[in-house]
Design an enzyme around this catalytic site. Structure first.
Site, PDB file in Angstrom:
ATOM      1  N   SER A   1      56.770  59.051  43.896  1.00 38.63           N
ATOM      2  CA  SER A   1      56.629  57.599  43.848  1.00 38.63           C
ATOM      3  C   SER A   1      56.644  57.073  42.418  1.00 38.63           C
ATOM      4  O   SER A   1      56.058  57.673  41.523  1.00 38.63           O
ATOM      5  CB  SER A   1      55.304  57.190  44.513  1.00 38.63           C
ATOM      6  OG  SER A   1      55.056  55.818  44.313  1.00 38.63           O
TER       7      SER A   1
ATOM      8  N   TYR B   1      61.024  50.901  42.723  1.00 37.38           N
ATOM      9  CA  TYR B   1      61.015  49.478  43.077  1.00 37.38           C
ATOM     10  C   TYR B   1      61.795  48.770  41.984  1.00 37.38           C
ATOM     11  O   TYR B   1      61.355  48.752  40.817  1.00 37.38           O
ATOM     12  CB  TYR B   1      59.585  48.927  43.096  1.00 37.38           C
ATOM     13  CG  TYR B   1      58.711  49.399  44.245  1.00 37.38           C
ATOM     14  CD1 TYR B   1      58.929  48.944  45.540  1.00 37.38           C
ATOM     15  CD2 TYR B   1      57.648  50.271  44.033  1.00 37.38           C
ATOM     16  CE1 TYR B   1      58.127  49.356  46.596  1.00 37.38           C
ATOM     17  CE2 TYR B   1      56.838  50.680  45.078  1.00 37.38           C
ATOM     18  CZ  TYR B   1      57.088  50.217  46.359  1.00 37.38           C
ATOM     19  OH  TYR B   1      56.285  50.620  47.392  1.00 37.38           O
TER      20      TYR B   1
ATOM     21  N   THR C   1      63.398  51.394  47.146  1.00 36.37           N
ATOM     22  CA  THR C   1      62.629  50.844  48.270  1.00 36.37           C
ATOM     23  C   THR C   1      62.911  49.352  48.378  1.00 36.37           C
ATOM     24  O   THR C   1      62.595  48.580  47.472  1.00 36.37           O
ATOM     25  CB  THR C   1      61.123  51.109  48.066  1.00 36.37           C
ATOM     26  OG1 THR C   1      60.934  52.518  47.974  1.00 36.37           O
ATOM     27  CG2 THR C   1      60.312  50.565  49.229  1.00 36.37           C
TER      28      THR C   1
ATOM     29  N   LYS D   1      65.961  52.831  50.825  1.00 34.87           N
ATOM     30  CA  LYS D   1      64.796  53.062  51.699  1.00 34.87           C
ATOM     31  C   LYS D   1      64.303  51.736  52.277  1.00 34.87           C
ATOM     32  O   LYS D   1      64.113  50.764  51.540  1.00 34.87           O
ATOM     33  CB  LYS D   1      63.668  53.719  50.886  1.00 34.87           C
ATOM     34  CG  LYS D   1      62.385  53.982  51.657  1.00 34.87           C
ATOM     35  CD  LYS D   1      61.411  54.799  50.812  1.00 34.87           C
ATOM     36  CE  LYS D   1      60.189  55.241  51.584  1.00 34.87           C
ATOM     37  NZ  LYS D   1      59.139  54.238  51.673  1.00 34.87           N
TER      38      LYS D   1
ATOM     39  N   HIS E   1      58.056  51.580  55.958  1.00 35.83           N
ATOM     40  CA  HIS E   1      57.033  51.797  54.929  1.00 35.83           C
ATOM     41  C   HIS E   1      55.730  52.277  55.571  1.00 35.83           C
ATOM     42  O   HIS E   1      54.631  51.934  55.144  1.00 35.83           O
ATOM     43  CB  HIS E   1      56.793  50.491  54.154  1.00 35.83           C
ATOM     44  CG  HIS E   1      56.397  50.658  52.713  1.00 35.83           C
ATOM     45  ND1 HIS E   1      57.232  50.358  51.670  1.00 35.83           N
ATOM     46  CD2 HIS E   1      55.250  51.090  52.147  1.00 35.83           C
ATOM     47  CE1 HIS E   1      56.595  50.586  50.523  1.00 35.83           C
ATOM     48  NE2 HIS E   1      55.391  51.047  50.799  1.00 35.83           N
TER      49      HIS E   1
HETATM   50  C1  LIG Z   1      49.229  55.600  50.923  1.00 36.72           C
HETATM   51  C2  LIG Z   1      50.703  55.306  50.975  1.00 36.72           C
HETATM   52  C3  LIG Z   1      51.355  54.977  49.804  1.00 36.72           C
HETATM   53  C4  LIG Z   1      52.714  54.723  49.830  1.00 36.72           C
HETATM   54  N1  LIG Z   1      53.351  54.461  48.660  1.00 36.72           N
HETATM   55  C5  LIG Z   1      54.682  54.250  48.667  1.00 36.72           C
HETATM   56  C6  LIG Z   1      55.375  54.026  47.462  1.00 36.72           C
HETATM   57  O1  LIG Z   1      54.800  54.066  46.380  1.00 36.72           O
HETATM   58  N2  LIG Z   1      56.711  53.788  47.530  1.00 36.72           N
HETATM   59  C7  LIG Z   1      57.375  53.754  48.719  1.00 36.72           C
HETATM   60  O2  LIG Z   1      58.581  53.526  48.743  1.00 36.72           O
HETATM   61  N3  LIG Z   1      56.750  53.994  49.880  1.00 36.72           N
HETATM   62  C8  LIG Z   1      55.421  54.250  49.883  1.00 36.72           C
HETATM   63  N4  LIG Z   1      54.796  54.507  51.060  1.00 36.72           N
HETATM   64  C9  LIG Z   1      55.576  54.619  52.301  1.00 36.72           C
HETATM   65  C10 LIG Z   1      56.041  56.049  52.520  1.00 36.72           C
HETATM   66  O3  LIG Z   1      57.059  56.392  51.613  1.00 36.72           O
HETATM   67  C11 LIG Z   1      56.623  56.270  53.928  1.00 36.72           C
HETATM   68  O4  LIG Z   1      57.616  55.315  54.193  1.00 36.72           O
HETATM   69  C12 LIG Z   1      55.592  56.260  55.032  1.00 36.72           C
HETATM   70  O5  LIG Z   1      54.348  56.763  54.588  1.00 36.72           O
HETATM   71  C13 LIG Z   1      56.078  57.088  56.214  1.00 36.72           C
HETATM   72  O6  LIG Z   1      55.223  57.019  57.273  1.00 36.72           O
HETATM   73  P1  LIG Z   1      54.101  58.128  57.627  1.00 36.72           P
HETATM   74  O7  LIG Z   1      52.986  57.907  56.651  1.00 36.72           O
HETATM   75  O8  LIG Z   1      53.744  57.749  59.016  1.00 36.72           O
HETATM   76  O9  LIG Z   1      54.725  59.485  57.526  1.00 36.72           O
HETATM   77  C14 LIG Z   1      53.425  54.768  51.054  1.00 36.72           C
HETATM   78  C15 LIG Z   1      52.751  55.117  52.226  1.00 36.72           C
HETATM   79  C16 LIG Z   1      51.410  55.395  52.194  1.00 36.72           C
HETATM   80  C17 LIG Z   1      50.717  55.787  53.475  1.00 36.72           C
HETATM   81  C1  LIG Z   2      52.293  49.148  43.781  1.00 35.82           C
HETATM   82  C2  LIG Z   2      51.915  50.301  44.627  1.00 35.82           C
HETATM   83  C3  LIG Z   2      52.781  50.421  45.821  1.00 35.82           C
HETATM   84  C4  LIG Z   2      52.241  51.406  46.767  1.00 35.82           C
HETATM   85  C5  LIG Z   2      52.882  51.324  48.100  1.00 35.82           C
HETATM   86  O1  LIG Z   2      54.054  51.257  48.253  1.00 35.82           O
HETATM   87  C6  LIG Z   2      52.032  51.293  49.261  1.00 35.82           C
HETATM   88  O2  LIG Z   2      50.825  51.277  49.103  1.00 35.82           O
HETATM   89  O3  LIG Z   2      52.570  51.279  50.366  1.00 35.82           O
END
Ligand SMILES: Cc1cc2nc3c(=O)[nH]c(=O)nc-3n(C[C@H](O)[C@H](O)[C@H](O)COP(=O)(O)O)c2cc1C
Ligand SMILES: CCCCC(=O)C(=O)O
Length: 368
Positions: free
Chosen positions: A112, A140, A166, A234, A258
Site C-alpha cells: 500500500s 492513489y 486505486t 483497482k 475496497h
Molecule cells: C484495513 C484495510 C486497509 C486498506 N487499505 C487499502 C489501501 O491502502 N489501498 C487500497 O487500494 N486498498 C486498501 N484496502 C482495500 C484492500 O486492498 C482490498 O480491496 C480489500 O481488503 C479486499 O477485501 P477483503 O478484506 O475482504 O479481502 C484496505 C482494506 C482494509 C481492510
Molecule cells: C489514506 C489511507 C487509506 C487507507 C485505505 O485505503 C483504507 O483504509 O481503506
C-alpha cells in the site's frame, strides 16, 4: 449445534479470533470495518456462500497445479496479497513480515502507498527471501502531478513490478466505527512512510494522502505516459469502465469494492465479476478481491473467469495474530485448499474450470 450453518471454525477464522484478542480495539475496528451500514462488507463474503461449484468427475486430471502467471510473474498460488494500510498497527514487524511471508509463499504482494514502512524497505525484505519476489505498488493518484510523479519514481527505484491504481476512492469512505472511536490519525511513532520528503511535505514530515473527485481518465493517461511499469486498475465494477480501461492500455483489472470500505451500496465483487469478464476477459487479466476466505471462494472466482484473487483482511488477521508466521499460515492454508478444491472439481489447474461449474444455490442447476 452449528452443523448446518456453514460456520465451523477454520484456520482463517481462528486467526481472526486470535487477532481480535491481540489488537487494540480501535485498530481492530479500523481493520475489520467497512463503510456506513457495512452492507458491501458483509455481502462480499455472503455472495460466495450463495454460489456452489458443480464438480466434474473421472477426468483423470491428476494432482492439481495451483500456479498462475500474473503480468509475467509466476505465482505459486492464484491468490495475491491486496494492499492494506498501516500494517505496523497490526504487528510491530508490519509490512516487513507481510513481505517476507508473501515472498516465501511465492506470490505477488501489492504494497500500500499508505504503508507504515517505506516501499524500498518492503521490496528489500521480500527480495532477501526470494530474489525474484514480485512486489507491486498501490497508488492513489494525487491531485498534484509532481507528488504522483515522485511516488512513481520511488516505486520504480524500489523495483516494483507494477502500479496498482486505486480508482474507487474519489473521496474517503465514511467509516462509522472510526468516527465512533475518533480514529482519524496514526498514533505517535507511526507514519505513512512513503509520503515523506515529497514536494510540499513539511521538513522531516509526511504529506497527507489526498483523495480527489477531480481525477479522470486523463490522469490515468498521464500516468501511463510517465512510466514504463504496467498499470493495474483497482476498483473496477462497471463493464463499460472495464472496456474503457482496456482501451486505455491498462495491463490488468482488479474488480474490487475496497473490501466494502467505500461505496456501501456497491455489489459484492463476485457478483460484479461475470459482467466484467464478459466485457474484457479476452483482452486482459481480470483479478478480484473482497470476501475471499477459502479455497472454494478462490476456485469459484477462477471458474467465473478471474485469473487470481486478492486477500486483504485475512492477511491482517494472520499478521496481528502471529506476525510473519501468521501471514505464512494464511497463504499456505489457501494454497492447500485451492489444490484440494481443484482436485475435487476434476480440474488439474484453473484453465480446466468452466463458467457453467458455478451455480446459484437454491435455484437448481440449469441445463448446460
Ligand atoms: C484495513 C484495510 C486497509 C486498506 N487499505 C487499502 C489501501 O491502502 N489501498 C487500497 O487500494 N486498498 C486498501 N484496502 C482495500 C484492500 O486492498 C482490498 O480491496 C480489500 O481488503 C479486499 O477485501 P477483503 O478484506 O475482504 O479481502 C484496505 C482494506 C482494509 C481492510
Ligand atoms: C489514506 C489511507 C487509506 C487507507 C485505505 O485505503 C483504507 O483504509 O481503506
Amino acid at each position: 449445534m452449528t452443523a448446518d450453518s456453514g460456520d465451523a471454525p477454520t484456520v482463517l477464522s481462528e486467526l481472526r479470533e486470535k487477532a481480535g484478542t491481540r489488537l487494540d480495539p480501535v485498530h481492530r475496528d479500523f481493520f475489520e470495518g467497512g463503510a456506513d451500514a457495512e452492507i458491501a462488507l458483509a455481502e462480499n463474503e455472503r455472495a460466495f456462500r450463495r454460489l456452489a461449484l458443480l464438480p466434474r468427475i473421472l477426468r483423470g486430471s491428476g494432482p492439481a497445479d495451483t500456479a498462475v502467471t500474473l503480468l509475467g510473474d509466476r505465482a505459486a498460488l492464484p491468490v495475491f496479497v491486496s494492499p492494506t494500510a498501516f500494517q505496523r498497527l497490526a504487528h510491530p514487524d508490519g509490512e516487513l513480515a507481510t513481505a517476507r511471508a508473501t515472498a516465501a509463499a511465492g506470490t505477488v504482494l501489492i504494497t500500500s502507498m499508505a504503508s507504515t514502512t517505506a516501499v524500498a524497505e518492503v521490496t528489500a525484505a521480500a527480495r532477501a527471501v526470494r530474489a525474484d519476489a514480485a512486489v507491486w505498488f498501490q497508488l492513489y493518484l494525487q491531485p498534484s502531478p509532481e507528488v504522483t510523479d515522485a511516488l512513481v519514481r520511488r516505486a520504480e527505484r524500489a523495483g516494483c513490478g507494477a502500479l496498482v491504481v486505486t480508482a474507487d476512492s474519489p473521496v474517503f469512505g465514511h467509516r462509522a466505527r472510526d468516527d465512533r472511536n475518533g480514529f482519524h490519525d496514526l498514533p505517535a511513532g507511526f507514519a505513512a512512510e512513503n509520503m515523506r520528503d515529497l514536494p510540499g511535505a513539511p521538513q522531516g514530515g509526511t504529506l497527507d494522502i489526498a483523495m480527489s473527485p477531480g481525477l479522470s481518465w486523463d490522469d490515468l493517461r498521464r500516468l501511463r505516459a510517465a512510466t514504463r511499469l504496467p498499470i493495474v486498475l483497482k476498483g473496477v465494477l462497471h463493464p463499460d469502465d472495464a472496456r474503457r480501461a482496456a482501451d486505455e492500455g491498462v495491463a490488468a483489472l482488479l474488480v474490487s469494492n475496497h473490501g466494502g470500505r467505500q461505496l456501501d451500496a456497491a455489489p459484492a465483487t463476485v457478483e460484479a465479476l461475470p459482467a466484467v469478464v464478459a466485457a474484457v476477459g479476452d483482452r486482459l487479466p481480470v483479478l478480484l478481491d473482497g470476501g475471499v476466505r477459502s479455497g472454494s471462494d478462490v476456485v469459484i472466482a477462477l471458474a467465473l473467469g478471474a485469473t487470481a484473487v486478492g486477500v486483504g483482511r485475512p492477511v491482517l488477521w494472520g499478521l496481528a495474530a502471529e506476525g510473519e508466521a501468521g501471514v505464512a499460515r494464511v497463504l499456505e492454508q489457501l494454497r492447500a485448499e485451492v489444490a484440494h478444491v481443484l482436485t475435487l472439481c476434476g480440474a488439474r489447474d484453473s484453465g480446466d474450470l468452466t463458467r457453467d461449474q458455478v451455480v446459484v444455490r437454491g435455484l437448481g442447476v440449469a441445463e448446460c
